[in-house]
Design an enzyme around this catalytic site. Structure first.
Site, short mmCIF file in Angstrom:
data_model
loop_
_atom_site.label_atom_id
_atom_site.label_comp_id
_atom_site.label_asym_id
_atom_site.label_seq_id
_atom_site.Cartn_x
_atom_site.Cartn_y
_atom_site.Cartn_z
N THR A 309 -23.36 6.41 -22.87
CA THR A 309 -23.44 5.37 -23.87
C THR A 309 -23.00 4.00 -23.87
OG1 THR A 309 -22.02 5.23 -25.91
CG2 THR A 309 -23.51 6.82 -26.31
N ASP A 310 -23.91 3.14 -24.45
CA ASP A 310 -23.30 1.76 -24.28
C ASP A 310 -22.43 1.66 -24.94
OD1 ASP A 310 -22.68 -0.87 -23.15
OD2 ASP A 310 -25.12 -1.47 -22.35
N TRP A 311 -22.12 0.34 -25.77
CA TRP A 311 -21.19 0.26 -27.39
C TRP A 311 -21.78 0.41 -27.71
CZ3 TRP A 311 -16.19 -2.39 -26.19
CH2 TRP A 311 -15.45 -2.71 -26.59
#
Length: 768
Positions: A309-311
């Site tokens: 995932t991203d942040w």
């Protein structure tokens, strides 16, 4: 046997041997992974799927911030690794860059704590956004940002830059980079356009593959290579509002025609990991989209690597996107959609405890967990982390070397794009008096942009003081006595990137009377992601005012643009004699700019995007014929017709090039046959120069969807001496002539096609 055949046979044998070795190695890794998974508990598997930020592991008032100097917290690490079995860490802590030695201390400490508490001795996978160099490493070589590399149109330099970044990343004891960005940068409003290779799918594909090869080589277990992470899958830059992490509406054919090719090419090139789009497409957050993450990415494209995932984007399904009523519901959505690792980054207990519960409740299948962990462990084995979890900076003598710095300079020099040269005002003579003004004239921060030493690049000046700003580089070129520097406009210290103030503007205008030439350095301060969102694409009001006042002095004005996206200059462009676009050229950008201005370097960059003239005319060069409805005589004045300030691919030189003898080898081509195109390019000027030869195709008529006006299919950068000619040969295959229909399927139709190179055109017919 003839020598040529002997060489061919030997090459074939070597390739077969290499392929066989790679297959055997992968089989060995698969066996080790399966054996390890069989021994792991559910808790250990879930821990491998969790990624936390370094701040969590460092001493500080809380887990969201760390105190300086950075010191690992043994008690927290015991909990993180001993109880929760966390498998991955990312980022720097404390908002500052550190030396390779400090990185080694921190990450080796993390690895030691993890291995000491894990009965399976699984190393941590450490990742950092090494966007244009080893981002958070003090002393690392910072290259031009991707948008500038796209302007250079030199895949060899891009691959070399990624290879050097991999070397210096490993010198920092980091084996994984969240790069390259393969999003299609079609929208000049978007705050991350500069992180992309621009607006063309083919250009993004070629340079994306070059960067993956540079990072990974043939073996990421090599201690000088890293695992790449292509991002952000899929359609991230297509936000309707032009703002970061906001919804997009993309048809199936547009998603596949424009946004997918670069990712597909990078996957086929062997990219090990992939990061997911933080946004929402057609109402569905991509992190919860099974059709994109599993059906398209894993099943159709056959991606076998790690999906991260991203942040905080699993949390965002609950907190921002309201797709889930709780964190627990968000986790089940994302993991079942196809996410393998969650960049949490702080509240790891919430993710791990809930995912364990979801498996026990039968809402997430054990097979999905095993698939995710298998993908993670394969990357760790491929990186050779089980045998060598750390890499020591003492083994990397070329870190920050002159050799590496030269590669950065060379890229900047080839990227700089000459947009305007009225009356051949450039190059400048070296015996002149120069006034330099503008907020970007004396800043290393603006030359580099975001992701430089810190996330927003706001501390770059303190880390990069030894390099030359534009002012310093020009002083080195013609002598300090010939240079006057007055800011005119400055960026507010500690403010938002667009916070500006007038700084001796009238004094700058008055000083023009003593100058032969004015270098007007305009653009943007550093930013990335949400902080870079904007509401006005025009150059800022104060910078526009400065430009307009400087233009009234009657002096020769050269505009030097230093910006992450094309800020509109149409309010004053007509009064400027010369315009140089430098993009975000890195630590050696000042030197390269000065060398271009004074003729030491002949510019060869080409625009990687369309430079718009007006804020309501931001259409990419890839557009439909209806965007070009020419005015009907005496009836309408289509002011808003397709009318860029400068077109995609535009870029001037200090020499001239002629194109002639465009030939297609066959007037009629059957499906399945390749098409060969040749053209003769001659340097008709007086100095040596590099030229990018672009080949575009146009499908004159299509039946499923209206065709694009033209598409880039090939390019090649050549170097010609004065009077020298070269025959440039391109070969197209039928795949290049397909387009995606409304059902998402590729279509190759018989009919007429047009080839265009420069102003020359040729046609051929594709038959059944």
């Amino acid at each position: 046997m003839k020598k040529g055949f002997k060489n061919l046979a030997l090459t074939t044998l070597l390739l077969a041997a290499a392929l066989g070795h790679a297959q055997q190695k992968q089989q060995d890794i698969d066996k080790k992974v399966d054996a390890l998974i069989a021994k792991m508990t559910l808790e250990e598997k879930v821990g491998q799927m969790a990624q936390i930020t370094l701040d969590v592991l460092c001493k500080g008032d809380n887990r969201f911030s760390s105190t300086q100097p950075l010191t690992l917290d043994d008690a927290e690490m015991k909990k993180v690794f001993g109880k929760y079995h966390i498998g991955s860490v990312l980022n720097i802590a404390g908002g500052q860059a550190v030396t390779p030695q400090k990185w080694y201390e921190l990450i080796s400490g993390v690895q030691k704590a993890s291995l000491a508490t894990d009965k399976n001795k699984i190393p941590v996978l450490y990742g950092v956004d090494e966007i244009h160099g080893a981002t958070y490493t003090d002393g690392a070589t910072m290259f031009p940002q991707e948008i500038a590399q796209a302007a250079a149109r030199n895949p060899k330099l891009t691959e070399l830059g990624a290879s050097i970044t991999a070397y210096e990343t490993r010198a920092s004891n980091i084996p994984w980079t969240f790069s390259p960005v393969l999003d299609l940068g079609m929208d000049p409003r978007f705050p991350r356009q500069w992180e992309s290779f621009g607006e063309d799918p083919y250009l993004c594909s070629v340079l994306g593959v070059a960067m993956v090869h540079g990072f990974e080589g043939n073996n990421i277990g090599d201690a000088q290579k890293v695992a790449s992470c292509i991002k952000h899958f899929l359609g991230y830059h297509a936000a309707t509002s032009g703002k970061d992490r906001t919804p997009a509406y993309i048809s199936e054919d547009a998603l596949r025609e424009y946004h997918l090719p670069s990712f597909k090419a990078a996957i086929e090139a062997g990219a090990q990991t992939i990061m997911i789009n933080s946004g929402v497409i057609n109402g569905v957050p991509v992190h919860a989209n099974y059709d994109i993450l599993t059906k398209l990415l894993k099943d159709e494209l056959g991606f076998k690597g790690l999906v991260v995932t991203d942040w905080a984007d699993i949390e965002n399904l609950h907190k921002r996107d309201r797709m889930a009523a709780s964190d627990k519901e968000a986790i089940v959505l994302a993991i079942n959609a196809g996410i393998d690792m969650s960049m949490i980054p702080y509240q790891y207990e919430v993710f791990c405890d809930n995912l364990i519960a979801l498996v026990k409740e039968g809402k997430v299948k054990q097979e999905r967990i095993d698939d995710a962990v298998r993908r993670i462990l394969k990357v760790k084995y491929a990186l050779n982390l089980f045998d060598k979890p750390n890499t020591n900076p003492k083994d990397y003598p070329k870190f920050g070397s002159k050799e590496h710095q030269k590669a950065s300079y060379d890229m900047a020099a080839e990227a700089i794009t000459l947009l305007k040269n009225e009356g051949n005002v450039l190059p400048l003579k070296k015996n002149i008096k120069v006034l330099i003004t503008g907020p970007n004239a004396n800043s290393m921060r603006t030359l580099n942009g975001g992701w430089t030493y810190t996330w927003q690049g706001d501390k770059t000046d303190q880390y990069a003081a030894k390099y030359n700003t534009i002012v310093e580089a020009v002083e080195n070129e013609i002598g300090k006595a010939n240079v006057t520097y007055i800011p005119g406009v400055s960026y507010k210290a500690g403010g938002h990137y667009y916070d500006e103030l007038a700084d001796k503007m009238d004094e700058a205008v008055a000083a023009a009377k003593n100058a032969d030439v004015i270098l007007l350095c305009l653009g943007e301060n550093s930013y990335t992601e949400k902080p870079g969102d904007m509401n006005d694409l025009y150059m800022s009001d104060l910078q526009t005012e400065l430009a307009q006042k400087i233009a009234t002095t009657g002096k020769t004005v050269i505009l030097i643009l230093n910006e992450g996206r094309p800020r509109l200059i149409s309010k004053f462009e007509s009064n400027i004699k010369g315009i140089v676009q430098s993009y975000l050229p890195g630590n050696f950008g000042g030197d390269a700019i000065a060398d271009v201005l004074f003729g030491d370097v002949n510019p060869s960059g080409k625009l990687p995007y369309t430079y718009p003239r007006y804020p309501n005319a931001t259409i990419s060069y890839i557009h439909k014929p209806s965007e070009e409805q020419k005015k009907a005589e005496g009836v309408y004045n289509y002011e808003a017709d397709y009318n860029p300030q400068y077109a995609f691919g535009h870029g001037l030189s200090y020499t001239t090039f002629s194109y002639k003898d465009l030939k297609v080898n066959k007037a009629s081509v059957k499906k399945g046959e390749n098409v060969q195109i040749t053209i003769v390019v001659t340097n008709t000027g007086k100095v040596a120069g590099k030229e990018v030869v672009h080949l575009f195709t146009s499908d004159l008529y299509a039946t499923s969807v209206t065709p694009d006006v033209k598409r880039l299919r090939r390019f090649e950068k050549i170097d010609l001496k004065p009077g020298e000619s070269k025959i440039v040969t391109f070969e197209l295959n039928p795949k290049d002539l397909t387009y995606v229909g409304r059902d998402g399927k590729d279509i190759l139709e018989a009919g007429d096609f047009e080839i265009s190179i420069e102003k020359l055109k040729a046609t051929f017919t594709l038959s059944e």
